[in-house]
Design an enzyme around this catalytic site. Structure first.
Site, PDB file in Angstrom:
ATOM      1  N   HIS A  28       0.848  -1.190   0.000  1.00 28.25           N
ATOM      2  CA  HIS A  28       0.000   0.000   0.000  1.00 28.25           C
ATOM      3  C   HIS A  28       0.879   1.234   0.000  1.00 28.25           C
ATOM      4  O   HIS A  28       1.834   1.327   0.779  1.00 28.25           O
ATOM      5  CB  HIS A  28      -0.917   0.041   1.225  1.00 28.25           C
ATOM      6  CG  HIS A  28      -1.742   1.289   1.285  1.00 28.25           C
ATOM      7  ND1 HIS A  28      -2.929   1.409   0.597  1.00 28.25           N
ATOM      8  CD2 HIS A  28      -1.540   2.480   1.906  1.00 28.25           C
ATOM      9  CE1 HIS A  28      -3.428   2.617   0.800  1.00 28.25           C
ATOM     10  NE2 HIS A  28      -2.601   3.289   1.589  1.00 28.25           N
TER      11      HIS A  28
ATOM     12  N   ASP B 139     -15.213   2.041   7.579  1.00 25.97           N
ATOM     13  CA  ASP B 139     -14.182   2.954   7.095  1.00 25.97           C
ATOM     14  C   ASP B 139     -14.699   3.775   5.923  1.00 25.97           C
ATOM     15  O   ASP B 139     -14.383   4.968   5.814  1.00 25.97           O
ATOM     16  CB  ASP B 139     -12.928   2.187   6.668  1.00 25.97           C
ATOM     17  CG  ASP B 139     -11.916   3.112   6.019  1.00 25.97           C
ATOM     18  OD1 ASP B 139     -11.458   4.040   6.707  1.00 25.97           O
ATOM     19  OD2 ASP B 139     -11.617   2.928   4.826  1.00 25.97           O
TER      20      ASP B 139
ATOM     21  N   ARG C  81     -14.739  12.327   7.080  1.00 25.55           N
ATOM     22  CA  ARG C  81     -13.494  13.052   7.368  1.00 25.55           C
ATOM     23  C   ARG C  81     -13.146  14.006   6.235  1.00 25.55           C
ATOM     24  O   ARG C  81     -12.612  15.093   6.455  1.00 25.55           O
ATOM     25  CB  ARG C  81     -12.346  12.066   7.581  1.00 25.55           C
ATOM     26  CG  ARG C  81     -12.426  11.298   8.898  1.00 25.55           C
ATOM     27  CD  ARG C  81     -11.485  10.099   8.890  1.00 25.55           C
ATOM     28  NE  ARG C  81     -10.148  10.473   8.496  1.00 25.55           N
ATOM     29  CZ  ARG C  81      -9.344   9.726   7.755  1.00 25.55           C
ATOM     30  NH1 ARG C  81      -9.745   8.541   7.313  1.00 25.55           N
ATOM     31  NH2 ARG C  81      -8.123  10.142   7.457  1.00 25.55           N
TER      32      ARG C  81
ATOM     33  N   SER D  38      -7.793   3.754   9.099  1.00 27.56           N
ATOM     34  CA  SER D  38      -8.487   3.650   7.818  1.00 27.56           C
ATOM     35  C   SER D  38      -7.735   2.719   6.867  1.00 27.56           C
ATOM     36  O   SER D  38      -8.310   1.771   6.313  1.00 27.56           O
ATOM     37  CB  SER D  38      -8.610   5.042   7.191  1.00 27.56           C
ATOM     38  OG  SER D  38      -9.127   4.963   5.874  1.00 27.56           O
TER      39      SER D  38
ATOM     40  N   LYS E  19      -8.736  -1.767   6.126  1.00 29.96           N
ATOM     41  CA  LYS E  19      -8.998  -2.379   4.822  1.00 29.96           C
ATOM     42  C   LYS E  19      -7.970  -3.456   4.503  1.00 29.96           C
ATOM     43  O   LYS E  19      -8.305  -4.508   3.956  1.00 29.96           O
ATOM     44  CB  LYS E  19      -9.003  -1.306   3.727  1.00 29.96           C
ATOM     45  CG  LYS E  19     -10.180  -0.347   3.809  1.00 29.96           C
ATOM     46  CD  LYS E  19     -10.340   0.478   2.547  1.00 29.96           C
ATOM     47  CE  LYS E  19      -9.252   1.517   2.406  1.00 29.96           C
ATOM     48  NZ  LYS E  19      -9.379   2.637   3.334  1.00 29.96           N
TER      49      LYS E  19
END
Length: 429
Positions: free
Chosen positions: A86, A165, A172, A187, A191
């Site tokens: 990620h 989320d 947000r 967050s 995931k």
């Protein structure tokens, strides 16, 4: 049903600098997901977190509560070790495209659930949708089948994965609470934990074009996420990488796909190759392939074969021409010298204004829009040499893009030595 806690009490406690226990956090996330806690109340809570922070225990419980709000994928039947990556996002960051097939070429499964771009950072799905026929949406059955056969999947995450989320992220975004490390970390990691991968490598960027401008804050975010992953049983580590200058020479969608294919063919810009190789080594080590020769897989065609299979499995034609822009505008050096600076954020905003990004989630992107760089900091240039080329379908977009690039690059006198900045600043385990 009698609710065990009062929302306002929890808001008060967080507002006043107190900590919530595991039961309170689990209830709050569940109650918000099912609509009992209103958006206005959750906005107040997230602002309290933004201002007062959270303890490591609270961040862990928030993350696990969001994981528990939806399904958790199971890759035990795939028959291969699983690993994922990620990135916190940047300008010209197309690393997922060459990285996923490269790692998969060593018999490792890469379940890459990706997103779309918003603002100046590009989205992996937007880039891949430049390829004719390629589709981002897969059923769970298609996803698992491709993971077992091809080894690499890049697709959109389903709505059932950490739905809490999804709700909280949208909130947000409109309440000024995006830049909170506890909320960012929970967050991202909710995931990734729900995704079910056995291991994870994080590319946490800092600098002008990054979400986190300050290296110290980026390190804090990386350390928080590594701890969350490892605590949840996902072997996790992170690289802290510099995003003060755009990554590679292409910023956009179709042109970033083109550059990724160059890397898979054994070429491409040196910084893109360096980061792809560094992340691949980390992923393969976690997946039990510490001796994998990633450079050889790029050179001998194995990674390219994996890319072609991955694209074709999702309906794409790897041989089809990519979209090309209707209009281009080249900016040239006015004097001889050395390119000294190239501000990532400014170039990202310019690409967005050309149509490569979106201001709202529902906006379309222009796949052919973007910027091709012809020089990077430290390169010598002569008067009249091209510095960069803007691409758009509508020439009216050039003026606003050029506005954002005013002062974004400088040419120093010939002979000036521009210090090289390390691309990978730290490795966090």
């Amino acid at each position: 049903m009698v609710e065990p806690f009062d929302t306002v009490d929890l808001i008060h406690r967080k507002r006043d600098g107190g900590a919530l226990d595991a039961a309170q956090i689990r209830w709050l996330v569940d109650a918000y997901t099912r609509g009992y806690v209103a958006d206005e109340q959750m906005s107040a809570f997230t602002m309290a977190v933004f201002l007062n922070g959270m303890s490591p225990d609270e961040i862990r419980e928030l993350t696990l509560a969001m994981v528990a709000s939806g399904e958790r994928l199971d890759f035990s039947g795939v028959g291969k070790p699983t690993t994922d990556k990620h990135s916190t996002g940047g300008v010209g960051d197309k690393i997922t495209l060459p990285l996923a097939p490269l790692v998969a070429s060593f018999g490792v499964a890469v379940p890459q659930l990706s997103g779309r771009g918003l603002g100046h950072t590009g989205g992996t799905l937007d880039k891949l949708e430049s390829i004719p026929g390629w589709r981002a949406r897969l059923s769970n059955e298609e996803f698992l089948t491709q993971l077992g056969s091809v080894g690499a999947v890049v697709c959109a995450a389903g709505a059932d994965l950490a739905p809490a989320d999804g709700k909280l992220y949208a909130l947000r975004d409109i309440t000024g609470t995006v830049e909170s490390i506890p909320l960012i970390a929970s967050s991202i990691m909710s995931k990734k934990i729900a995704e079910g991968t056995a291991s994870l490598v994080l590319d946490v960027k800092f600098g002008s074009g990054a979400f986190m401008k300050d290296p110290a804050r980026a390190r804090e975010l990386a350390e928080t996420m590594v701890r969350l992953g490892n605590d949840a049983g996902v072997a996790t580590r992170a690289l802290l990488t510099d995003m003060n200058v755009p990554l590679g020479l292409a910023i956009g969608n179709a042109n970033e796909v083109r550059e990724s294919v160059e890397v898979l063919a054994g070429g491409g810009p040196s910084d893109v190759v360096e980061l792809t190789v560094a992340l691949a080594r980390e992923m393969l080590e976690l997946a039990g392939r510490p001796d994998a020769d990633v450079e050889a897989a790029l050179a001998d065609g194995r990674a390219m074969d994996s890319w072609r299979a991955m694209i074709a499995a999702q309906g794409g034609d790897p041989d089809a021409p990519l979209p090309t822009p209707r209009e281009s505008h080249t900016v040239r050096a006015e004097t001889d010298g050395v390119l000294a600076t190239q501000d990532a954020l400014s170039f990202g905003v310019a690409a967005w204004r050309l149509g490569a990004g979106r201001a709202r989630k529902e906006d379309p992107v222009v796949h052919a829009a973007g910027i091709d760089l012809h020089a990077k900091p430290g390169d010598e240039v002569r008067a009249g040499d091209p510095l960069f080329t803007l691409h758009a379908d509508d020439p009216a977009r050039f003026a606003r893009a050029l506005e954002s690039l005013d002062g974004a690059y400088t040419v120093a006198p010939a002979g000036t030595r521009i210090p090289a900045r390390p691309l990978v600043a730290a490795r966090i385990r």
